[in-house]
Design a protein around this motif. Structure first.
Motif, PDB file in Angstrom:
ATOM      1  N   ARG A 128      37.197  38.659  46.029  1.00  0.00           N
ATOM      2  CA  ARG A 128      38.464  38.124  46.249  1.00  0.00           C
ATOM      3  C   ARG A 128      37.894  36.424  46.164  1.00  0.00           C
ATOM      4  NH1 ARG A 128      40.200  41.181  49.858  1.00  0.00           N
ATOM      5  NH2 ARG A 128      38.817  40.607  51.569  1.00  0.00           N
ATOM      6  N   ARG A 129      37.222  36.113  46.931  1.00  0.00           N
ATOM      7  CA  ARG A 129      36.619  34.614  46.994  1.00  0.00           C
ATOM      8  C   ARG A 129      36.365  34.237  45.812  1.00  0.00           C
ATOM      9  NH1 ARG A 129      32.055  35.226  51.880  1.00  0.00           N
ATOM     10  NH2 ARG A 129      31.912  32.947  51.226  1.00  0.00           N
ATOM     11  N   TRP A 130      35.531  34.988  44.819  1.00  0.00           N
ATOM     12  CA  TRP A 130      35.297  34.360  43.502  1.00  0.00           C
ATOM     13  C   TRP A 130      36.485  34.130  42.742  1.00  0.00           C
ATOM     14  CZ3 TRP A 130      30.985  33.015  41.017  1.00  0.00           C
ATOM     15  CH2 TRP A 130      29.675  33.399  41.565  1.00  0.00           C
ATOM     16  N   LYS A 131      37.380  35.101  42.865  1.00  0.00           N
ATOM     17  CA  LYS A 131      38.694  34.842  41.950  1.00  0.00           C
ATOM     18  C   LYS A 131      39.543  33.694  42.633  1.00  0.00           C
ATOM     19  CE  LYS A 131      39.175  39.511  40.174  1.00  0.00           C
ATOM     20  NZ  LYS A 131      37.888  40.075  40.525  1.00  0.00           N
ATOM     21  N   ALA A 132      39.611  33.547  43.960  1.00  0.00           N
ATOM     22  CA  ALA A 132      40.254  32.500  44.494  1.00  0.00           C
ATOM     23  C   ALA A 132      39.788  31.166  44.092  1.00  0.00           C
ATOM     24  CB  ALA A 132      40.322  32.665  46.035  1.00  0.00           C
ATOM     25  N   ALA A 133      38.460  30.836  43.831  1.00  0.00           N
ATOM     26  CA  ALA A 133      37.966  29.844  43.572  1.00  0.00           C
ATOM     27  C   ALA A 133      38.376  29.536  42.378  1.00  0.00           C
ATOM     28  CB  ALA A 133      36.420  29.589  43.879  1.00  0.00           C
ATOM     29  N   ILE A 134      38.153  30.345  41.336  1.00  0.00           N
ATOM     30  CA  ILE A 134      38.507  30.064  39.714  1.00  0.00           C
ATOM     31  C   ILE A 134      39.941  29.821  39.862  1.00  0.00           C
ATOM     32  CG2 ILE A 134      38.565  30.943  37.800  1.00  0.00           C
ATOM     33  CD1 ILE A 134      35.855  30.389  38.305  1.00  0.00           C
ATOM     34  N   PHE A 147      45.829  21.531  30.899  1.00  0.00           N
ATOM     35  CA  PHE A 147      46.111  22.580  30.105  1.00  0.00           C
ATOM     36  C   PHE A 147      47.254  23.185  30.849  1.00  0.00           C
ATOM     37  CE2 PHE A 147      42.317  23.405  32.868  1.00  0.00           C
ATOM     38  CZ  PHE A 147      42.938  24.081  33.953  1.00  0.00           C
ATOM     39  N   ALA A 148      47.734  24.476  29.936  1.00  0.00           N
ATOM     40  CA  ALA A 148      48.563  25.167  30.229  1.00  0.00           C
ATOM     41  C   ALA A 148      48.306  26.649  31.050  1.00  0.00           C
ATOM     42  CB  ALA A 148      49.749  25.429  29.358  1.00  0.00           C
ATOM     43  N   CYS A 149      48.748  27.183  32.225  1.00  0.00           N
ATOM     44  CA  CYS A 149      48.358  28.514  32.503  1.00  0.00           C
ATOM     45  C   CYS A 149      49.566  28.897  33.448  1.00  0.00           C
ATOM     46  CB  CYS A 149      46.873  28.503  33.444  1.00  0.00           C
ATOM     47  SG  CYS A 149      46.379  29.993  33.908  1.00  0.00           S
ATOM     48  N   ALA A 150      50.155  29.822  33.207  1.00  0.00           N
ATOM     49  CA  ALA A 150      51.468  30.452  33.657  1.00  0.00           C
ATOM     50  C   ALA A 150      50.981  30.954  35.165  1.00  0.00           C
ATOM     51  CB  ALA A 150      52.303  31.189  32.838  1.00  0.00           C
ATOM     52  N   ASP A 151      50.137  31.856  35.148  1.00  0.00           N
ATOM     53  CA  ASP A 151      49.761  32.379  36.404  1.00  0.00           C
ATOM     54  C   ASP A 151      48.164  32.346  36.534  1.00  0.00           C
ATOM     55  OD1 ASP A 151      49.048  34.234  38.286  1.00  0.00           O
ATOM     56  OD2 ASP A 151      50.521  35.977  37.497  1.00  0.00           O
ATOM     57  N   PRO A 152      47.553  31.265  37.310  1.00  0.00           N
ATOM     58  CA  PRO A 152      46.221  30.980  37.561  1.00  0.00           C
ATOM     59  C   PRO A 152      45.338  32.448  38.191  1.00  0.00           C
ATOM     60  CG  PRO A 152      47.533  29.052  38.093  1.00  0.00           C
ATOM     61  CD  PRO A 152      48.602  29.906  37.830  1.00  0.00           C
ATOM     62  N   GLU A 153      46.193  32.887  39.084  1.00  0.00           N
ATOM     63  CA  GLU A 153      45.710  34.116  39.963  1.00  0.00           C
ATOM     64  C   GLU A 153      45.338  35.267  38.832  1.00  0.00           C
ATOM     65  OE1 GLU A 153      47.548  35.525  43.312  1.00  0.00           O
ATOM     66  OE2 GLU A 153      47.331  33.625  44.513  1.00  0.00           O
ATOM     67  N   ALA A 154      46.246  35.496  37.916  1.00  0.00           N
ATOM     68  CA  ALA A 154      46.220  36.491  36.811  1.00  0.00           C
ATOM     69  C   ALA A 154      45.162  36.185  36.082  1.00  0.00           C
ATOM     70  CB  ALA A 154      47.458  36.952  36.076  1.00  0.00           C
ATOM     71  N   ALA A 155      44.937  34.997  35.665  1.00  0.00           N
ATOM     72  CA  ALA A 155      44.061  34.391  34.640  1.00  0.00           C
ATOM     73  C   ALA A 155      42.707  34.530  35.135  1.00  0.00           C
ATOM     74  CB  ALA A 155      44.476  32.917  34.229  1.00  0.00           C
ATOM     75  N   ALA A 156      42.544  34.275  36.582  1.00  0.00           N
ATOM     76  CA  ALA A 156      41.373  34.481  37.094  1.00  0.00           C
ATOM     77  C   ALA A 156      40.758  35.596  37.204  1.00  0.00           C
ATOM     78  CB  ALA A 156      41.141  33.767  38.639  1.00  0.00           C
TER      79      ALA A 156
END
Length: 206
Positions: A128-134, A147-156
């Protein structure tokens, strides 16, 4: 020669380092409290005094091993440069072709976590911490118009899932995927998540 008297914190850290070494050498299933104690020249009882069970020792050892990598990740993502540069540096470092954590250790940990609740909680929190940082740096880049990224959490999640999967392939089946090809796939995935051409990842000034 008499052993130097250590503080409780120093003794625990010594045991955790030894446990990580023993896990890497023997594997999670085979490692014993006695192996850690023997490596340090102390009694089994002393190790058990600090960790009470092998399961708790293993979970703490995995958390200890990950903290160094998490600190490195935070350092990469906290640099005073563009979000794109920080993301590329972090993803390249974390990738199985980079210099990140000992993948063999973590693949074993994931397998054991299926059966050990204590380790499962540790690995879940670290993941969870890795993904949250990204995700946080992805959101910074979007806000800055890089850049464009509609959903940073999903992208991470997608990026780390790709990296973890490649790590399993490269670690478990050496030669199955050339490292250069795996790195290209990682760069392609990052560019795709950011809505950028692949060449933009290395363009001067970015």
């Amino acid at each position: 020669m008499a052993r130097v008297r250590l503080s409780v914190a120093e003794r625990r850290e010594e045991m955790l380092r030894a446990a990580v070494g023993q896990i890497e050498e023997r594997g999670v299933a085979a490692v014993r409290i006695a192996d850690v104690a023997s490596a340090l020249g102390v009694s089994n009882a002393l190790v058990l005094y600090h960790f009470s069970t092998k399961e708790k020792l293993v979970a703490a050892a995995f958390a200890y091993a990950a903290e160094g990598d998490l600190a490195r990740l935070r350092a990469l993502l906290g640099r005073r440069t563009s979000a794109l540069r920080r993301l590329r540096a972090a993803v390249r470092w974390y990738a199985p072709t980079g210099q990140a954590k000992g993948w063999r250790l973590w693949i074993e940990g994931w397998a054991v976590a299926l059966r050990e609740p204590a380790l499962r909680e540790v690995t879940r929190d670290l993941d969870r911490r890795w993904k949250a940082a990204i995700a946080a740096v992805l959101a910074e880049g979007v806000a800055a118009g890089e850049f464009a990224c509609a959903d940073p959490e999903a992208a991470a999640l997608r990026l780390t899932a790709l990296l973890d999967g490649l790590a399993v392939q490269l670690t478990s089946y050496p030669g199955a995927v050339p490292r250069s090809r795996a790195q290209r796939w990682v760069d392609d995935a990052l560019a795709r998540e950011l809505g950028l051409p692949r060449e933009a990842l290395t363009a001067r000034g970015r």
